[in-house]
Scaffold this motif. Structure first.
Motif, PDB file in Angstrom:
ATOM      1  N   TRP A   1     -43.151  18.500 -33.213  1.00 34.27           N
ATOM      2  CA  TRP A   1     -43.751  19.520 -34.078  1.00 34.27           C
ATOM      3  C   TRP A   1     -45.064  19.028 -34.680  1.00 34.27           C
ATOM      4  O   TRP A   1     -46.048  19.776 -34.751  1.00 34.27           O
ATOM      5  CB  TRP A   1     -42.778  19.912 -35.183  1.00 34.27           C
ATOM      6  CG  TRP A   1     -43.340  20.980 -36.071  1.00 34.27           C
ATOM      7  CD1 TRP A   1     -43.370  22.327 -35.827  1.00 34.27           C
ATOM      8  CD2 TRP A   1     -43.987  20.794 -37.338  1.00 34.27           C
ATOM      9  NE1 TRP A   1     -43.984  22.987 -36.860  1.00 34.27           N
ATOM     10  CE2 TRP A   1     -44.374  22.074 -37.796  1.00 34.27           C
ATOM     11  CE3 TRP A   1     -44.261  19.681 -38.113  1.00 34.27           C
ATOM     12  CZ2 TRP A   1     -45.026  22.253 -39.020  1.00 34.27           C
ATOM     13  CZ3 TRP A   1     -44.919  19.861 -39.333  1.00 34.27           C
ATOM     14  CH2 TRP A   1     -45.292  21.135 -39.774  1.00 34.27           C
TER      15      TRP A   1
ATOM     16  N   MET B   1     -44.556  27.747 -30.428  1.00 32.12           N
ATOM     17  CA  MET B   1     -43.517  26.912 -31.030  1.00 32.12           C
ATOM     18  C   MET B   1     -42.518  26.467 -29.967  1.00 32.12           C
ATOM     19  O   MET B   1     -42.130  25.295 -29.905  1.00 32.12           O
ATOM     20  CB  MET B   1     -42.801  27.678 -32.146  1.00 32.12           C
ATOM     21  CG  MET B   1     -41.651  26.904 -32.778  1.00 32.12           C
ATOM     22  SD  MET B   1     -42.162  25.334 -33.516  1.00 32.12           S
ATOM     23  CE  MET B   1     -42.952  25.948 -35.007  1.00 32.12           C
TER      24      MET B   1
ATOM     25  N   VAL C   1     -36.985  24.296 -35.242  1.00 31.05           N
ATOM     26  CA  VAL C   1     -36.965  22.842 -35.385  1.00 31.05           C
ATOM     27  C   VAL C   1     -35.540  22.341 -35.634  1.00 31.05           C
ATOM     28  O   VAL C   1     -35.041  21.464 -34.925  1.00 31.05           O
ATOM     29  CB  VAL C   1     -37.919  22.396 -36.518  1.00 31.05           C
ATOM     30  CG1 VAL C   1     -37.714  20.923 -36.845  1.00 31.05           C
ATOM     31  CG2 VAL C   1     -39.369  22.632 -36.102  1.00 31.05           C
TER      32      VAL C   1
ATOM     33  N   VAL D   1     -40.420  28.286 -38.582  1.00 28.82           N
ATOM     34  CA  VAL D   1     -40.529  26.871 -38.234  1.00 28.82           C
ATOM     35  C   VAL D   1     -39.173  26.202 -38.384  1.00 28.82           C
ATOM     36  O   VAL D   1     -38.740  25.457 -37.501  1.00 28.82           O
ATOM     37  CB  VAL D   1     -41.569  26.151 -39.129  1.00 28.82           C
ATOM     38  CG1 VAL D   1     -41.511  24.646 -38.899  1.00 28.82           C
ATOM     39  CG2 VAL D   1     -42.964  26.675 -38.862  1.00 28.82           C
TER      40      VAL D   1
END
Length: 247
Positions: free
Chosen positions: A121, A53, A141, A137
């Motif tokens: 993403w 990520m 983000v 997530v």
């Protein structure tokens, strides 16, 4: 009649939308963020033991430079051309002028950052699939978008303090890029950890981490808070100096 913040916002928006390079600068934030992320994700051969990520959102490290320069030039450019005297003659409330510029920076960089980070993403999800990692997530983000917004405001505050684009850009980019390099060169692990806890880039980017969180020098949201303190402090100093100094 005392000018209101809405008057300052209207005036700043008129100047910005009639500036030929403003739209391209905002677009560049999104393109730089998504583009570098795509290159980083495309170069992955084995995602094992990698924070995928954080890697997917690594384009923020380029987007931050564009965001900072955009915000610096928004104010520093007026000092360079002498336009600041016209602005302050039309709107004598200098704090309102700075607040209006900060509002525009938040909106434009936030929008461009959301597009760039969102695209990064989606690229990561398309390329890595399940290897992008489960769970966290929303924090990395959303935190990455907030990071870009705070960096841009840091640049605006630096421009208000320095009153020169070159000097403000040098200071902000030094904090964002040279600071982490110097920290990595420190041999004492305790000092290195302390520096990562207080420098804006190292601390702020902790919000992107999704693995080995116990090994981070600062908790993710706390790290973003460190960057926020840098930003607020710089803006307050810039507002004070803008109010006290002659144009």
């Amino acid at each position: 009649m005392r000018p209101r913040l809405s008057d300052a916002l209207r005036g700043e928006w008129t100047k910005l939308r009639t500036s030929p390079g403003a739209a391209w600068s905002v677009l560049a934030i999104a393109v730089a963020t998504a583009g570098l992320s795509a290159l980083a994700v495309g170069s992955v051969t084995c995602p094992c033991a990698t924070d995928t990520m954080k890697l997917t959102l690594s384009g923020v490290q380029l987007g931050q430079a564009v965001a900072a320069v955009f915000a610096v030039v928004l104010l520093g450019g007026e000092y360079g051309t002498g336009m600041i005297t016209v602005t302050l003659a039309a709107l004598p409330d200098r704090v309102s002028v700075l607040a209006a510029k900060a509002t525009l920076v938040l909106g434009l960089v936030g929008g461009a950052g959301a597009v760039g980070v969102g695209a990064a993403w989606l690229i990561g999800r398309a390329v890595l699939g399940d290897d992008l990692g489960p769970g966290a997530v929303l924090r990395p983000v959303v935190g990455s978008v907030l990071y870009l917004m705070l960096v841009a405001l840091l640049g605006l505050g630096a421009a208000a303090v320095a009153r020169a684009s070159a000097a403000a850009i040098g200071v902000v980019l030094g904090l964002l890029y040279i600071g982490p390099i110097v920290t990595a060169m420190v041999s004492d692990p305790d000092w290195q950890r302390h520096l990562r806890q207080v420098l804006p880039a190292d601390a702020g980017l902790a919000v992107q981490a999704t693995i080995n969180l116990d090994d981070l020098p600062v908790e993710p949201w706390h790290g973003l808070g460190v960057l926020a303190l840098w930003t607020v402090g710089t803006l307050l100093l810039g507002a004070f100096l803008l109010h006290r100094r002659d144009a």
